[in-house]
Design a protein around this motif. Structure first.
Motif, PDB file in Angstrom:
ATOM      1  N   LEU A  76       1.040  -1.894  -0.104  1.00  0.00           N
ATOM      2  CA  LEU A  76       0.197   0.089  -0.154  1.00  0.00           C
ATOM      3  C   LEU A  76       0.883   1.385  -0.490  1.00  0.00           C
ATOM      4  O   LEU A  76       0.670   2.110  -0.717  1.00  0.00           O
ATOM      5  CB  LEU A  76      -1.317  -0.005   1.252  1.00  0.00           C
ATOM      6  CG  LEU A  76      -2.542  -1.074   1.025  1.00  0.00           C
ATOM      7  CD1 LEU A  76      -3.156  -0.399   2.147  1.00  0.00           C
ATOM      8  CD2 LEU A  76      -3.306   0.299   0.151  1.00  0.00           C
ATOM      9  N   ASP A  82      -1.066   7.419  -3.836  1.00  0.00           N
ATOM     10  CA  ASP A  82      -2.667   7.874  -3.398  1.00  0.00           C
ATOM     11  C   ASP A  82      -3.391   8.039  -4.927  1.00  0.00           C
ATOM     12  O   ASP A  82      -3.574   8.610  -5.553  1.00  0.00           O
ATOM     13  CB  ASP A  82      -2.289   8.925  -2.410  1.00  0.00           C
ATOM     14  CG  ASP A  82      -1.447   9.069  -1.143  1.00  0.00           C
ATOM     15  OD1 ASP A  82      -1.280   7.637  -0.813  1.00  0.00           O
ATOM     16  OD2 ASP A  82      -0.750   9.310  -0.361  1.00  0.00           O
ATOM     17  N   ILE A 115     -13.451   4.514  -2.272  1.00  0.00           N
ATOM     18  CA  ILE A 115     -12.392   3.875  -1.593  1.00  0.00           C
ATOM     19  C   ILE A 115     -11.425   5.500  -1.548  1.00  0.00           C
ATOM     20  O   ILE A 115     -11.337   5.783  -3.065  1.00  0.00           O
ATOM     21  CB  ILE A 115     -11.857   2.819  -2.242  1.00  0.00           C
ATOM     22  CG1 ILE A 115     -13.302   1.957  -2.018  1.00  0.00           C
ATOM     23  CG2 ILE A 115     -10.581   2.897  -1.713  1.00  0.00           C
ATOM     24  CD1 ILE A 115     -13.164   0.718  -2.173  1.00  0.00           C
ATOM     25  N   LYS A 131      -7.431   6.522  -0.911  1.00  0.00           N
ATOM     26  CA  LYS A 131      -5.735   5.239   0.237  1.00  0.00           C
ATOM     27  C   LYS A 131      -5.062   6.670  -0.296  1.00  0.00           C
ATOM     28  O   LYS A 131      -4.846   7.494  -0.683  1.00  0.00           O
ATOM     29  CB  LYS A 131      -5.078   4.747  -1.407  1.00  0.00           C
ATOM     30  CG  LYS A 131      -3.983   3.419  -0.888  1.00  0.00           C
ATOM     31  CD  LYS A 131      -2.850   4.372  -1.657  1.00  0.00           C
ATOM     32  CE  LYS A 131      -1.599   4.185  -1.270  1.00  0.00           C
ATOM     33  NZ  LYS A 131      -0.297   4.832  -1.287  1.00  0.00           N
ATOM     34  N   LEU A 180      -6.688   3.120   4.306  1.00  0.00           N
ATOM     35  CA  LEU A 180      -7.548   2.966   3.879  1.00  0.00           C
ATOM     36  C   LEU A 180      -9.434   3.696   4.260  1.00  0.00           C
ATOM     37  O   LEU A 180      -9.072   3.669   4.918  1.00  0.00           O
ATOM     38  CB  LEU A 180      -7.634   2.076   2.826  1.00  0.00           C
ATOM     39  CG  LEU A 180      -6.747   0.981   2.281  1.00  0.00           C
ATOM     40  CD1 LEU A 180      -7.130  -0.389   1.643  1.00  0.00           C
ATOM     41  CD2 LEU A 180      -6.929   1.534   0.377  1.00  0.00           C
ATOM     42  N   VAL A 236      -4.671  -4.351  -2.222  1.00  0.00           N
ATOM     43  CA  VAL A 236      -6.446  -3.351  -1.878  1.00  0.00           C
ATOM     44  C   VAL A 236      -7.071  -4.204  -1.695  1.00  0.00           C
ATOM     45  O   VAL A 236      -7.515  -4.508  -0.436  1.00  0.00           O
ATOM     46  CB  VAL A 236      -6.713  -2.034  -3.091  1.00  0.00           C
ATOM     47  CG1 VAL A 236      -8.171  -1.357  -1.815  1.00  0.00           C
ATOM     48  CG2 VAL A 236      -5.860  -1.152  -2.708  1.00  0.00           C
TER      49      VAL A 236
END
Length: 442
Positions: free
Chosen positions: A113, A118, A145, A147, A152, A369
């Motif tokens: 991640l 982003d 969503i 990130k 998240l 994810v």
């Protein structure tokens, strides 16, 4: 060639109920090893009803999820045998082992991640059915969503399902991979009700009452083993047009996509019900019929208090020696426990997928994810589908069957990299109040 009996000393000692020898062998033997029929030592202890050995093997972290050659886990065999204490013990151990496995994968997920840019993404999903009344009660939603770093945020409007109706709201799931100092947070997952302005930390353990209810349901339901076969799967370009046929292309969201038909998706399911009473079978049949018709069950007006299920009388001890068991043809062992009552069903489905090479996210990034959000039940099937060998590009639209009469459609309708996402998106608003009972199922 070594004698077959000597290849599985731990299994043989469990089979013969030799606790002292098992205890000694656990110092050197691989507790995860399977015999020629795919059974672990724990499988044998469960099928033979050896409670002391079951407790001993579980205390040494014997794998509960491991399946034998016929596709049955130790928990499945425990449900068939019908001893409530054993089922409860294995269920608790399974949950513990699953959590430990997730904790082991956590650093890898956090790292994956953190390396991604982003982003913001909108994912629309809806369930559809050709049965009108069923289709009416199936949900749809747009999940948003965000990130940032190793965190998240997932926003959804679906809250709960009661009396055959979906409860709508404004709900956010916050996953915090690490604090600003790089340390692991004490609570990594939080659910927020933005309407009531409350939040709840997701527990990683269940209370005794919840566990007892889960055991009740297991003891009164079919034991199901379902596998998705991908050996015969092929992808063919979908066609459009009535007279002049051409490869189907559409714009999905902002992205041009090629459509493919997925052929040969086969779901092979086995159901066992030797542990069920005649009353169980009637109740379960009525429940399926009610759901298929789109009507409510008799208990839909309020939560039903499940009676505590008692253990079944144990099956007769098997008239089989260890040598007869281990000498049987591979994968076809003699019966050790309760005689099986089983149904087998194979269904082949067709699915469609739209692949776009313009979509900025890669499949591997999506899997990272989904690994985190898959515990939210409706994403688990999506993760399984994406793990297949897909045609080139990113699956911006997927239509996949999940039940014989129900299919799920998932569309990635918006995506953009956003380097300026505010930290406030990933923190609980200071004026929100903690309510540990807002979401009783979490």
């Amino acid at each position: 060639m070594a004698d077959e009996d000597e290849d599985y000393p731990l299994h043989e000692s469990v089979f013969n109920g030799d606790i002292e020898k098992v205890n000694k062998l656990l110092e050197t033997c691989d507790i995860t090893k399977k015999d020629k029929h795919g059974n672990t030592a724990l499988h044998l202890a469960v099928m033979l009803g050896q409670k002391e050995l079951i407790e001993l093997l579980v205390s040494h972290n014997a794998p509960v999820k491991s399946k034998n050659s016929e596709g049955w886990s130790t928990l499945a065999e425990a449900i068939s045998y019908g001893d409530r204490d054993t089922i409860t013990l294995l269920l608790q151990k399974l949950k513990q082992q699953s959590k430990e496995a997730m904790d082991d994968r956590r650093p890898q997920l956090i790292n994956a991640l953190s390396k991604m840019d982003d982003f913001y993404m909108e994912l629309k999903w809806d369930f559809q059915s050709w049965v009108p009344l069923v289709s009416r009660m199936l949900p749809s939603d747009v999940c948003r969503i965000h990130k940032k770093g190793a965190s998240l945020r997932l926003d959804t409007t679906l809250v709960d399902f009661n009396n055959m109706r979906w409860e709508r709201g404004d709900i956010s799931f916050l996953f915090t991979g690490q604090t600003s100092s790089g340390a692991r947070p004490a609570h990594s997952l939080t659910v927020i009700d933005n309407t009531l302005r409350v939040y709840q930390r997701v527990r990683h353990e269940e209370c005794d009452a919840e566990l007892e209810d889960e055991v009740n349901i297991m003891m009164s339901s079919d034991i199901v083993s379902a596998q998705m076969s991908m050996k015969e799967i092929t992808f063919a370009r979908a066609q459009s047009g009535w007279i002049f046929r051409a490869d189907k292309k559409e714009v999905v969201g902002k992205y041009s996509a090629d459509f493919y038909c997925l052929n040969g998706l086969c779901i092979d399911s086995h159901k066992r019900r030797e542990h069920l009473t005649a009353e169980d079978l009637i109740k379960n049949k009525q429940l399926v019929e009610n759901l298929t018709k789109g009507s409510t069950s008799p208990s839909a007006s309020g939560p039903e208090q499940l009676p505590r299920r008692s253990s079944l009388p144990p099956p007769a001890p098997p008239a089989v020696s260890w040598h007869e068991y281990i000498s049987a043809p591979s994968g076809a062992p003699p019966l050790l426990a309760r005689p099986r009552v089983m149904k087998h069903n194979t269904k082949t489905f067709r699915a469609t997928v739209a692949m776009s090479e313009e979509f900025p996210l890669t499949v591997s990034m999506l899997l990272s994810v989904l690994e985190i959000i898959a515990p939210f039940k409706h994403f688990a099937k999506l993760r399984d589908f994406v793990q297949m060998k897909l045609p080139p590009g990113f699956p911006v639209k997927i239509d996949i069957p999940i039940l014989p009469t129900v299919s799920a459609k998932i569309t990635f309708q918006e995506f953009e990299f956003r380097p300026d996402l505010p930290d406030s998106l990933f923190t609980i608003p200071p004026h929100y109040i903690e309510d540990q009972y807002r979401f009783p199922d979490l």
